[in-house]
Design an enzyme around this catalytic site. Sequence first.
Site, mmCIF file in Angstrom:
data_model
loop_
_atom_site.group_PDB
_atom_site.id
_atom_site.type_symbol
_atom_site.label_atom_id
_atom_site.label_comp_id
_atom_site.label_asym_id
_atom_site.label_seq_id
_atom_site.Cartn_x
_atom_site.Cartn_y
_atom_site.Cartn_z
ATOM 1 N N HIS A 72 0.837 -1.207 0.000
ATOM 2 C CA HIS A 72 0.000 0.000 0.000
ATOM 3 C C HIS A 72 0.875 1.262 0.000
ATOM 4 O O HIS A 72 0.699 2.160 -0.824
ATOM 5 C CB HIS A 72 -0.896 -0.049 1.245
ATOM 6 C CG HIS A 72 -1.715 1.182 1.490
ATOM 7 N ND1 HIS A 72 -3.080 1.191 1.322
ATOM 8 C CD2 HIS A 72 -1.365 2.423 1.895
ATOM 9 C CE1 HIS A 72 -3.532 2.402 1.612
ATOM 10 N NE2 HIS A 72 -2.513 3.167 1.967
ATOM 11 N N GLU A 73 1.850 1.289 0.911
ATOM 12 C CA GLU A 73 2.734 2.457 1.016
ATOM 13 C C GLU A 73 3.614 2.597 -0.221
ATOM 14 O O GLU A 73 3.900 3.708 -0.671
ATOM 15 C CB GLU A 73 3.615 2.361 2.263
ATOM 16 C CG GLU A 73 2.869 2.320 3.584
ATOM 17 C CD GLU A 73 1.942 3.509 3.789
ATOM 18 O OE1 GLU A 73 2.235 4.588 3.242
ATOM 19 O OE2 GLU A 73 0.922 3.350 4.472
ATOM 20 N N HIS A 76 1.797 4.405 -2.953
ATOM 21 C CA HIS A 76 1.848 5.860 -2.761
ATOM 22 C C HIS A 76 3.186 6.401 -3.281
ATOM 23 O O HIS A 76 3.231 7.376 -4.017
ATOM 24 C CB HIS A 76 1.796 6.220 -1.270
ATOM 25 C CG HIS A 76 0.436 6.125 -0.653
ATOM 26 N ND1 HIS A 76 -0.657 6.774 -1.151
ATOM 27 C CD2 HIS A 76 -0.002 5.467 0.445
ATOM 28 C CE1 HIS A 76 -1.707 6.523 -0.383
ATOM 29 N NE2 HIS A 76 -1.336 5.726 0.596
ATOM 30 N N ASP A 170 -5.719 8.766 3.906
ATOM 31 C CA ASP A 170 -5.708 8.971 2.454
ATOM 32 C C ASP A 170 -7.009 9.613 1.994
ATOM 33 O O ASP A 170 -7.004 10.530 1.178
ATOM 34 C CB ASP A 170 -5.544 7.626 1.738
ATOM 35 C CG ASP A 170 -4.207 6.988 2.059
ATOM 36 O OD1 ASP A 170 -3.268 7.738 2.360
ATOM 37 O OD2 ASP A 170 -4.116 5.752 2.006
HETATM 38 ZN ZN LIG Z 1 -2.305 5.169 2.375
#
Ligand SMILES: [Zn+2]
Length: 371
Positions: A72-73, A76, A170
């Site tokens: 997930h990170e 980003h 987010d």
């Molecule tokens: Zn996030």
Amino acid sequence: MKSSFTVGHLFGIPVKIHISLLIILPFFAWAFGSNIIYLTENTDIARRQLILNPYLLGFIMAVMLFISILIHELAHSLVARTKDVETTDITLMLFGGLANIEEISKDPKDEMKIAASGPLTSLLLGLIFIFSGSYAPDFILEDLRLIVLYTGQLNIFLGIFNLLPAFPSDGGRILRAFIAQRTSFRRATEIASKFGKGFALMFGILGFMSGNFLLIFIAFFIYIGASQEHQFSNIKSALSDLKVKDLMTEEVKTVPANMSVHRLIEKMFNDKHSGFPVLRDDQVVGIVTMEDAQKIPQDEYHNTPVQTIMNKELHCVSENDELYEAFKLLFQKDIGRLLVMDGEELRGIITRSDVMTGLRVRQLENIEKKE
Ligand SMILES: [Zn+2]
């Protein structure tokens, strides 16, 4: 003590583990392991079909959870990179992960894409896992199928949870970027943090009513995060148009690397400075402060050179950087002073109190304008 350590690099980004993860990982393993029966309820798998020890299963699931957070990170960070925004590191910790993305993108559209990439990746990953778990061939071990299905559910949860407009999540960032297209960035942050605090309050009340401590914890963290973001954006607009060179000290007092700690302490008293850049052959090789001197016993002050106690990690800005950049670096790294460098050349030094002076001057100016 260092609170996080680097375990490797992905796409050139250092991946760090915070010590809180080492505490929470076994806890998750235990929580998943002792609730295997409930975990199987959402699937078509019967408890008796499982072969592995439930705590081993729980441990694998906890690891899968943190790998999911890492992905997930990473999403980003990689999208940020396409917008020319670099990520200093990704840290996995107690409450998930944190991609240390260097700057909020100036363009709200870019920020929206960066913020959305994480949850969308989690949702997509969740669907892929659930699909492959549901249609896995029969010969696959049911334990493995449970892990795949549950990892899928965790990713869906991650995606949805992060999309809640509870700033600084987010979803909150997407909301802010959306509002920022219509008004100023500062006003957008204000509105988004109010939303965040509202959500925090709601989570807190829900947590208290249901006796769910995790929810209260989350509420607390959202509240702090929202307040901090709001404060930072206020400071950012207060410091706008101020450059590092406007407040830095140009005549920097330095010490040679081979000076004794005893002499250093004397110099600190005489010059009334608590920190100095350390020079060797006219080059800055470190920075030394009062705290560094406390690392060694006093009877060693005479025969210990400054270079053995100095901090070799240099944090620098350049003269033409925005003052806000210096402020952020001072707080992120929790340090007292930054070197102002022009290439290899030391041009000045800027301290926390210099930045605070800038803030105070701006506040006075504002009061004057209002009168
Ligand atoms: Zn996030």
